[in-house]
Design a protein around this motif. Sequence first.
Motif, mmCIF file in Angstrom:
data_model
loop_
_atom_site.group_PDB
_atom_site.id
_atom_site.type_symbol
_atom_site.label_atom_id
_atom_site.label_comp_id
_atom_site.label_asym_id
_atom_site.label_seq_id
_atom_site.Cartn_x
_atom_site.Cartn_y
_atom_site.Cartn_z
ATOM 1 N N ASP A 111 -27.686 4.957 10.356
ATOM 2 C CA ASP A 111 -28.359 6.253 10.302
ATOM 3 C C ASP A 111 -27.614 7.168 9.340
ATOM 4 O O ASP A 111 -26.523 7.627 9.630
ATOM 5 C CB ASP A 111 -28.416 6.868 11.696
ATOM 6 C CG ASP A 111 -29.225 8.151 11.752
ATOM 7 O OD1 ASP A 111 -29.651 8.655 10.693
ATOM 8 O OD2 ASP A 111 -29.417 8.660 12.869
ATOM 9 N N SER A 117 -30.992 14.925 16.082
ATOM 10 C CA SER A 117 -30.301 14.112 17.078
ATOM 11 C C SER A 117 -30.345 12.650 16.664
ATOM 12 O O SER A 117 -31.020 12.271 15.709
ATOM 13 C CB SER A 117 -30.965 14.296 18.439
ATOM 14 O OG SER A 117 -32.313 13.880 18.366
ATOM 15 N N CYS A 118 -29.631 11.839 17.398
ATOM 16 C CA CYS A 118 -29.637 10.404 17.149
ATOM 17 C C CYS A 118 -30.992 9.835 17.568
ATOM 18 O O CYS A 118 -31.620 10.324 18.496
ATOM 19 C CB CYS A 118 -28.510 9.741 17.915
ATOM 20 S SG CYS A 118 -26.874 10.226 17.334
ATOM 21 N N HIS A 119 -31.414 8.822 16.872
ATOM 22 C CA HIS A 119 -32.729 8.225 17.113
ATOM 23 C C HIS A 119 -32.678 7.281 18.300
ATOM 24 O O HIS A 119 -32.316 6.115 18.183
ATOM 25 C CB HIS A 119 -33.204 7.473 15.863
ATOM 26 C CG HIS A 119 -33.456 8.354 14.698
ATOM 27 N ND1 HIS A 119 -34.652 8.994 14.504
ATOM 28 C CD2 HIS A 119 -32.656 8.736 13.676
ATOM 29 C CE1 HIS A 119 -34.595 9.718 13.400
ATOM 30 N NE2 HIS A 119 -33.387 9.583 12.873
ATOM 31 N N TYR A 129 -26.414 0.776 16.943
ATOM 32 C CA TYR A 129 -26.778 2.032 16.288
ATOM 33 C C TYR A 129 -25.506 2.689 15.778
ATOM 34 O O TYR A 129 -24.612 3.013 16.559
ATOM 35 C CB TYR A 129 -27.499 2.951 17.271
ATOM 36 C CG TYR A 129 -27.959 4.246 16.666
ATOM 37 C CD1 TYR A 129 -27.155 5.386 16.751
ATOM 38 C CD2 TYR A 129 -29.168 4.352 16.005
ATOM 39 C CE1 TYR A 129 -27.558 6.581 16.201
ATOM 40 C CE2 TYR A 129 -29.581 5.540 15.463
ATOM 41 C CZ TYR A 129 -28.776 6.648 15.555
ATOM 42 O OH TYR A 129 -29.175 7.841 14.999
ATOM 43 N N PRO A 131 -24.269 5.878 13.717
ATOM 44 C CA PRO A 131 -24.530 7.160 13.047
ATOM 45 C C PRO A 131 -23.419 7.439 12.035
ATOM 46 O O PRO A 131 -22.258 7.552 12.400
ATOM 47 C CB PRO A 131 -24.508 8.165 14.196
ATOM 48 C CG PRO A 131 -23.612 7.537 15.225
ATOM 49 C CD PRO A 131 -23.738 6.056 15.066
ATOM 50 N N LYS A 134 -23.702 11.886 12.078
ATOM 51 C CA LYS A 134 -24.042 12.689 13.256
ATOM 52 C C LYS A 134 -22.948 12.731 14.303
ATOM 53 O O LYS A 134 -22.929 13.621 15.141
ATOM 54 C CB LYS A 134 -25.329 12.161 13.885
ATOM 55 C CG LYS A 134 -26.537 12.411 13.018
ATOM 56 C CD LYS A 134 -27.784 11.887 13.657
ATOM 57 C CE LYS A 134 -28.960 12.137 12.742
ATOM 58 N NZ LYS A 134 -30.152 11.504 13.238
ATOM 59 N N ARG A 135 -22.076 11.767 14.286
ATOM 60 C CA ARG A 135 -20.973 11.712 15.226
ATOM 61 C C ARG A 135 -19.682 11.566 14.440
ATOM 62 O O ARG A 135 -19.653 10.899 13.415
ATOM 63 C CB ARG A 135 -21.115 10.524 16.179
ATOM 64 C CG ARG A 135 -22.358 10.601 17.042
ATOM 65 C CD ARG A 135 -22.144 11.602 18.162
ATOM 66 N NE ARG A 135 -23.216 11.506 19.122
ATOM 67 C CZ ARG A 135 -23.974 12.514 19.475
ATOM 68 N NH1 ARG A 135 -23.792 13.690 18.937
ATOM 69 N NH2 ARG A 135 -24.918 12.367 20.363
ATOM 70 N N ILE A 150 -20.697 7.107 19.973
ATOM 71 C CA ILE A 150 -22.143 7.016 19.857
ATOM 72 C C ILE A 150 -22.749 7.547 21.143
ATOM 73 O O ILE A 150 -22.072 7.619 22.166
ATOM 74 C CB ILE A 150 -22.617 5.577 19.552
ATOM 75 C CG1 ILE A 150 -22.130 4.605 20.620
ATOM 76 C CG2 ILE A 150 -22.171 5.131 18.178
ATOM 77 C CD1 ILE A 150 -22.687 3.224 20.481
#
Length: 161
Positions: A111, A117-119, A129, A131, A134-135, A150
């Motif tokens: 991502d 937000s996370c998907h 997943y 990110p 995002k993180r 995550i």
Amino acid sequence: MPEENVEKGNPYLPKLRMILGQVLEQYGIGYQHFSPLLIDTDTQPESLLDEDDVELVLEQISPDLNYLKIATDRPAYFSPYIERMYEETGLVVQMEAKGQTSVNGINVVLDMEWEGSCHREYMKEQILYIPIYKRPWSKLEMEQNLDISIPIGYNTMIVKG
């Protein structure tokens, strides 16, 4: 409240291939079975002179890749890459619109989005997943581990070198 001085971006991005190799190994996935979905960025580079992080990621993961799906709102941007990959390696890259991407055939989500937000629709038991922005990714100096938090669970990966 004053904002903390947080470095923009992900300082580990230039070493993503090495990190991915270790993550895949921890989950028992050989690179020949690595089937990523790359979610394109939602933030364009501020200048035409700035390097596009999506291109950096694609160049790192492309060698020996057998499958790739890209979710994007800018398909024209990826056309030269898709043509080059087909000509050089025979890889047929699948491209789908963001929000209309299926999880069929993928086992890792990269991502690249900064906002939102996370998907959660991609967070399934058989899919990793990751990110990118995002993180926070942080290195623990004493243990030499790279921690990537995550939304569901917590992964700790040992970074060598």
